[in-house]
Write an enzyme that holds these catalytic residues in place. Sequence first.
Site, PDB file in Angstrom:
ATOM      1  N   GLU A 309      10.126  29.509 -12.811  1.00 51.02           N
ATOM      2  CA  GLU A 309      10.131  28.571 -11.688  1.00 51.02           C
ATOM      3  C   GLU A 309       9.889  27.146 -12.168  1.00 51.02           C
ATOM      4  O   GLU A 309       8.757  26.642 -12.112  1.00 51.02           O
ATOM      5  CB  GLU A 309       9.065  28.965 -10.653  1.00 51.02           C
ATOM      6  CG  GLU A 309       9.394  30.247  -9.934  1.00 51.02           C
ATOM      7  CD  GLU A 309       8.500  30.524  -8.732  1.00 51.02           C
ATOM      8  OE1 GLU A 309       7.467  29.835  -8.562  1.00 51.02           O
ATOM      9  OE2 GLU A 309       8.831  31.441  -7.959  1.00 51.02           O
ATOM     10  N   GLU A 401      13.015  36.921  -7.954  1.00 51.86           N
ATOM     11  CA  GLU A 401      11.660  37.135  -7.431  1.00 51.86           C
ATOM     12  C   GLU A 401      11.632  36.737  -5.961  1.00 51.86           C
ATOM     13  O   GLU A 401      12.205  35.712  -5.582  1.00 51.86           O
ATOM     14  CB  GLU A 401      10.649  36.273  -8.212  1.00 51.86           C
ATOM     15  CG  GLU A 401       9.208  36.492  -7.754  1.00 51.86           C
ATOM     16  CD  GLU A 401       8.237  35.494  -8.383  1.00 51.86           C
ATOM     17  OE1 GLU A 401       8.199  35.374  -9.616  1.00 51.86           O
ATOM     18  OE2 GLU A 401       7.506  34.839  -7.607  1.00 51.86           O
TER      19      GLU A 401
HETATM   20  C1  IDC Z   1       0.977  34.622  -8.264  1.00 55.40           C
HETATM   21  C2  IDC Z   1       0.224  35.921  -8.288  1.00 55.40           C
HETATM   22  C3  IDC Z   1      -1.256  35.628  -8.278  1.00 55.40           C
HETATM   23  C4  IDC Z   1      -1.574  34.681  -9.398  1.00 55.40           C
HETATM   24  C5  IDC Z   1      -0.730  33.433  -9.312  1.00 55.40           C
HETATM   25  C6  IDC Z   1      -0.943  32.452 -10.437  1.00 55.40           C
HETATM   26  O1  IDC Z   1       0.617  36.714  -7.186  1.00 55.40           O
HETATM   27  O2  IDC Z   1      -1.985  36.836  -8.410  1.00 55.40           O
HETATM   28  O3  IDC Z   1      -2.932  34.322  -9.321  1.00 55.40           O
HETATM   29  O4  IDC Z   1       0.629  33.791  -9.322  1.00 55.40           O
HETATM   30  O5  IDC Z   1      -0.472  32.972 -11.617  1.00 55.40           O
HETATM   31  C7  IDC Z   1       5.520  32.548  -7.542  1.00 55.40           C
HETATM   32  C8  IDC Z   1       5.306  32.799  -8.979  1.00 55.40           C
HETATM   33  C9  IDC Z   1       4.321  33.924  -9.179  1.00 55.40           C
HETATM   34  C10 IDC Z   1       3.221  33.888  -8.134  1.00 55.40           C
HETATM   35  C11 IDC Z   1       3.866  34.145  -6.777  1.00 55.40           C
HETATM   36  C12 IDC Z   1       2.861  34.235  -5.635  1.00 55.40           C
HETATM   37  O6  IDC Z   1       6.506  33.045  -9.675  1.00 55.40           O
HETATM   38  O7  IDC Z   1       3.788  33.786 -10.476  1.00 55.40           O
HETATM   39  O8  IDC Z   1       2.334  34.926  -8.416  1.00 55.40           O
HETATM   40  N1  IDC Z   1       4.826  33.097  -6.535  1.00 55.40           N
HETATM   41  O9  IDC Z   1       2.147  33.039  -5.522  1.00 55.40           O
HETATM   42  N2  IDC Z   1       6.391  31.702  -7.017  1.00 55.40           N
HETATM   43  C13 IDC Z   1       6.231  31.689  -5.683  1.00 55.40           C
HETATM   44  C14 IDC Z   1       5.242  32.573  -5.358  1.00 55.40           C
END
Ligand code: IDC
Length: 483
Positions: A309, A401
């Site tokens: 991302e 994702e």
């Molecule tokens: C989130 C995980 C969470 C973690 C956070 C930081 O669910 O447990 O603490 O990342 O690493 C994304 C990202 C993905 C995120 C997810 C939800 O690719 O890493 O995971 N998210 O926030 N993009 C949009 C949402």
Amino acid sequence: MKRAPRPSRRQLVVAGAVGALTLGATAILPATNAMAATGCAVTYTTNSWSGGFTASISVKNLGDPINGWTLGFAFPDQGQKLTQGWSATYQQSGSAVTAQSLSYNGSLATGAATSIGFNGTFTGGNPTPTSFTLNGTVCTGGTTPTTSTPTTTPTTPPPTTPPPTTPPPTGTTPVAINGQLRVCGVNLCNRYGKPIQLRGMSTHGLQWFAQCYNDASLDALSKDWLADLLRVSMYVQEDGYETDPAGFTNRVNTLVDEATERGMYALIDFHTLTPGDPMFNLERAKTFFAAVSARHANKNNVIYEVTNEPNGVSWSTIKNYAEQVIPIIRANDPDAIVIVGTRGWSSLGVSEGGNSTEVINNPVNASNIMYAFHFYAASHKDNYRAELERAAARIPMFVTEFGTVTYTGGGAVDVASSNTWMDLLDRLKISYANWTFSDADEGSAAFRPGTCYGGTYTGTSVLTDSGNYMRNRIRTPDNFPTS
Ligand code: IDC
């Protein structure tokens, strides 16, 4: 091989939005004896929209078997520009275009055909070329004889090589049926050249949830969920790859092998997130992708996602990054699909006030690539859906994702928005991986907290609302086309 000349024929068919044509006529005879017979037929079909077009080209070898080919043609109009091609390496100089075969489609037996294509832009006029060459021979649809005495009455009938057919599947897993995938037009296509949709799950960060990925959980994903795809999400920061490159590379390789054993596709996600500039991790990416692409070069089920991302950076920076990482993968695994993240956390720019025009007008300079789009159903709704649909008509999109909840990864499943999203992805045959196949204590996780210490992953009693929702969506029949 000696063969008699064929009777001459010529046909011109015009169809489609801009046009399709088949060329055919007797080829010029060579002056020398014992030259390999050459000849080719090309069908060129286009679909156009305002300012852009997709060309689908079928190249048929009518001469002796060849190993490696270059197709040449000229755009009739200088305003035509090839932007993204697939199934060949393209070069354009002025109006002249060449398409060179890749390792998997370079061998063409007599009578064999292969399909390639590209997207282009044009300012007007007809984008259909009228003349093609294959390895320098003009494709006239006829064959050239191997002798200089073409007046001799043929004593042997022309060859009756049957058209090549893709062998039937040798198993029932997604990979056994679909084999090596490639991008065709804006679609993800299987070995039969038919668009397919892969439906699967993303791991959580391997640094936190390694306990969730084992034989029992992956068996559940493949045999109970009937998933096609496992996204292996390897964070780079947050105690991920940067802290132990060799260790994380090994973990990814092991999970790719586990997916392979079960006939699932494996999507290797270089999970950059913070910082959002992929260039921060360029050298790490080069090292990582050189290693994993060498390790899995001979597999037909691996897809590479070069950056998760990107955020806070321009599309041109992302494109520059991708154009440095893709050749490293291609050097080892030339026919694998590569997915490139988009601006604004892979929102095609929408989350940063942009849109997909920047990508459509300035695509990554590589073939067989797709672009990532991410959404979280409770946060991202109609304007995101509209942008994805608009882009997906122009460039190949893959939802690497998404969540059924908010973008924080938490909260309740937004059933209405998730349904609308899933129906859209199904209708457009856009592949997806859901965040996450884990027991994280957050709404997006598929398993209830503690499941990964229990040992049972099948059925619904271990699932959260999101897990139950996703399992129901994923386990419906795929009906992959096989002809
Ligand atoms: C989130 C995980 C969470 C973690 C956070 C930081 O669910 O447990 O603490 O990342 O690493 C994304 C990202 C993905 C995120 C997810 C939800 O690719 O890493 O995971 N998210 O926030 N993009 C949009 C949402």
